[in-house]
Design a protein around this motif. Structure first.
Motif, PDB file in Angstrom:
ATOM      1  N   ALA C  73       0.831  -1.216   0.000  1.00  0.00           N
ATOM      2  CA  ALA C  73       0.000   0.000   0.000  1.00  0.00           C
ATOM      3  C   ALA C  73       0.862   1.261   0.000  1.00  0.00           C
ATOM      4  CB  ALA C  73      -0.934   0.003   1.209  1.00  0.00           C
ATOM      5  N   LYS C  74       2.132   1.119   0.375  1.00  0.00           N
ATOM      6  CA  LYS C  74       3.034   2.279   0.435  1.00  0.00           C
ATOM      7  C   LYS C  74       3.817   2.453  -0.864  1.00  0.00           C
ATOM      8  CE  LYS C  74       5.655   5.121   3.228  1.00  0.00           C
ATOM      9  NZ  LYS C  74       5.208   5.968   4.315  1.00  0.00           N
ATOM     10  N   ILE C  75       4.343   1.345  -1.392  1.00  0.00           N
ATOM     11  CA  ILE C  75       5.229   1.487  -2.553  1.00  0.00           C
ATOM     12  C   ILE C  75       4.650   0.844  -3.815  1.00  0.00           C
ATOM     13  CG2 ILE C  75       7.262   1.540  -1.035  1.00  0.00           C
ATOM     14  CD1 ILE C  75       8.029  -1.224  -2.204  1.00  0.00           C
ATOM     15  N   GLY C  76       3.482   0.212  -3.690  1.00  0.00           N
ATOM     16  CA  GLY C  76       2.805  -0.259  -4.887  1.00  0.00           C
ATOM     17  C   GLY C  76       2.946  -1.737  -5.196  1.00  0.00           C
ATOM     18  N   ARG C  77       3.829  -2.442  -4.453  1.00  0.00           N
ATOM     19  CA  ARG C  77       3.944  -3.879  -4.678  1.00  0.00           C
ATOM     20  C   ARG C  77       4.487  -4.555  -3.421  1.00  0.00           C
ATOM     21  NH1 ARG C  77       9.378  -5.129  -6.682  1.00  0.00           N
ATOM     22  NH2 ARG C  77      10.585  -3.305  -6.140  1.00  0.00           N
ATOM     23  N   ALA C  78       4.080  -5.784  -3.237  1.00  0.00           N
ATOM     24  CA  ALA C  78       4.583  -6.592  -2.130  1.00  0.00           C
ATOM     25  C   ALA C  78       6.022  -6.996  -2.427  1.00  0.00           C
ATOM     26  CB  ALA C  78       3.711  -7.828  -1.941  1.00  0.00           C
ATOM     27  N   LEU C  79       6.786  -7.284  -1.377  1.00  0.00           N
ATOM     28  CA  LEU C  79       8.208  -7.631  -1.528  1.00  0.00           C
ATOM     29  C   LEU C  79       8.483  -8.975  -0.851  1.00  0.00           C
ATOM     30  CD1 LEU C  79       9.802  -4.179  -0.590  1.00  0.00           C
ATOM     31  CD2 LEU C  79       9.330  -5.066  -2.884  1.00  0.00           C
ATOM     32  N   PRO C  80       9.532  -9.671  -1.276  1.00  0.00           N
ATOM     33  CA  PRO C  80       9.900 -10.920  -0.609  1.00  0.00           C
ATOM     34  C   PRO C  80      10.475 -10.643   0.797  1.00  0.00           C
ATOM     35  CG  PRO C  80      11.453 -10.413  -2.374  1.00  0.00           C
ATOM     36  CD  PRO C  80      10.346  -9.409  -2.480  1.00  0.00           C
ATOM     37  N   THR C  81      10.109 -11.494   1.739  1.00  0.00           N
ATOM     38  CA  THR C  81      10.571 -11.351   3.118  1.00  0.00           C
ATOM     39  C   THR C  81      12.017 -11.816   3.241  1.00  0.00           C
ATOM     40  OG1 THR C  81       8.332 -12.050   3.710  1.00  0.00           O
ATOM     41  CG2 THR C  81       9.895 -11.810   5.508  1.00  0.00           C
TER      42      THR C  81
END
Lengths: 136, 136, 136, 136
Positions: C73-81
């Motif tokens: 919601a902040k940068i536009g895409r989910a990231l790998p943990t």
């Protein structure tokens, strides 16, 4: 490529950084087979006015530095810490330390390494692991 | 029971422990509303022979001590750290620090607290959290 | 650039992943102001044959997914943990959950986010934080 | 006292908890020498609508449960998790898993244990450690 690693230079770099000089850190081993450091006791390591136990920050520092030293001995250079976890296993009334480091996984982007910190009688004082950034 | 907490004594205890004296730590706030410390720069905080960045162990130390100070201000006494996590957000070329601590959950047996460490311009350098043992 | 983020698509992606479908996850909020999910109770969440408490893995899963949703919601895409820490604050005998996520620091390479998981009465069950890799 | 531990009952307890039944977990070893579990692949483990990688929550769950199983095999009973750290070492496009657990330190109040999770080809997918509460 570990035969290209200049272990003597890594050791010199580690022993001559200001924080490690203050701690009195000596690298007792840093080669392809593993890394180990010793740190003598300093009264500044106490966490209480009444001088009862070692400060958790000192043990976290040792976990960070010896995990990173394990990385340097594996890939040839120390890396910046992304994050660090330290577990405290035993309160101690002031003691010299011996610590070992091991690389858990040397990934292309992330390297994970762990550390174990002992007193000179071999009791495990703390252990932990960190993620380090392998970016250029 | 927070009205029974002797904040002046907590502050004295924190400022007069050997590790915090070495760091130069000052408690700028410790009351029912929150805790804050400041730590001036020391050249021993450098992590490299070439003196580029602050040592991760110093920042982990600050996370541990200010999280524990938040606990002391909440329940009246500092607790031993079970384990600690520190996240590093910004490399910095040597700076004084300001840090705040907050209790996440004060359980009967386990207390969890967090910390945020800033440079004097307000940039977040590191943050983290620890579990502390509330046993007698 | 948050006005360019397609929140509806992020929500759809989150609700339609196989693990989240199995959990019964609903995204109740995902916009520039924050993120929140709800997850109903499932008997498969029990950690004991005698069905006493929720499994720690379920709560760790919620911390991971809602922290990552906050990043999306902040940068536009989910990231790998990269890595994840979860603190358990309260054992519970089986309950629906509400969880919120927040970005602690959106770095160029590493993004750190945190999560808080509550029961429907507002009790804090678990909280935690993760480091996520912002590489392309 | 490890000769008094009923390994068969520990295994039964682990395999018959609702979350582990759902996962398809089998305990392939639990004795004084160590613990190991296997978990087959399930499509619900996918973390993306497009079904690319395994969900981090699934791997965190495996770290938690196999670390706790190592504790049960060491001291005779599983313990509640205080907090858990999981490191992700390798994204994977859906695979069965094999995981091992080890006790790092069995303290009177806190027990620390670690876990390593592999795919069936022996690649390390994730590892981690947790603190567990040994209180009665």
């Amino acid at each position: 490529m570990s035969d290209a690693i200049d272990y003597a230079e890594i050791i010199r770099d580690y022993e001559e950084t200001p924080f490690h000089i203050w701690m009195g850190l000596k690298v007792t081993r840093a080669d392809a087979g593993g890394v180990e450091v010793t740190i003598p006791w300093r009264d500044e390591f106490y966490a209480q006015k009444r001088r009862v136990y070692m400060h958790g920050g000192v043990l976290a520092s040792v976990v960070d530095l010896v995990a990173d030293l394990a990385i340097a001995a594996k890939i040839g250079r120390a890396l910046p810490t992304i994050d660090l976890r330290t577990d405290y296993h035993r309160a101690n009334p002031g003691t010299a330390m011996r610590a070992t480091g091991d690389v858990i996984k040397a990934g292309r982007t992330i390297v994970t390494a762990e550390a174990h910190v002992f007193d000179m009688a071999g009791n495990l004082l703390a252990s932990g692991r960190g993620a380090y950034l392998n970016a250029r």
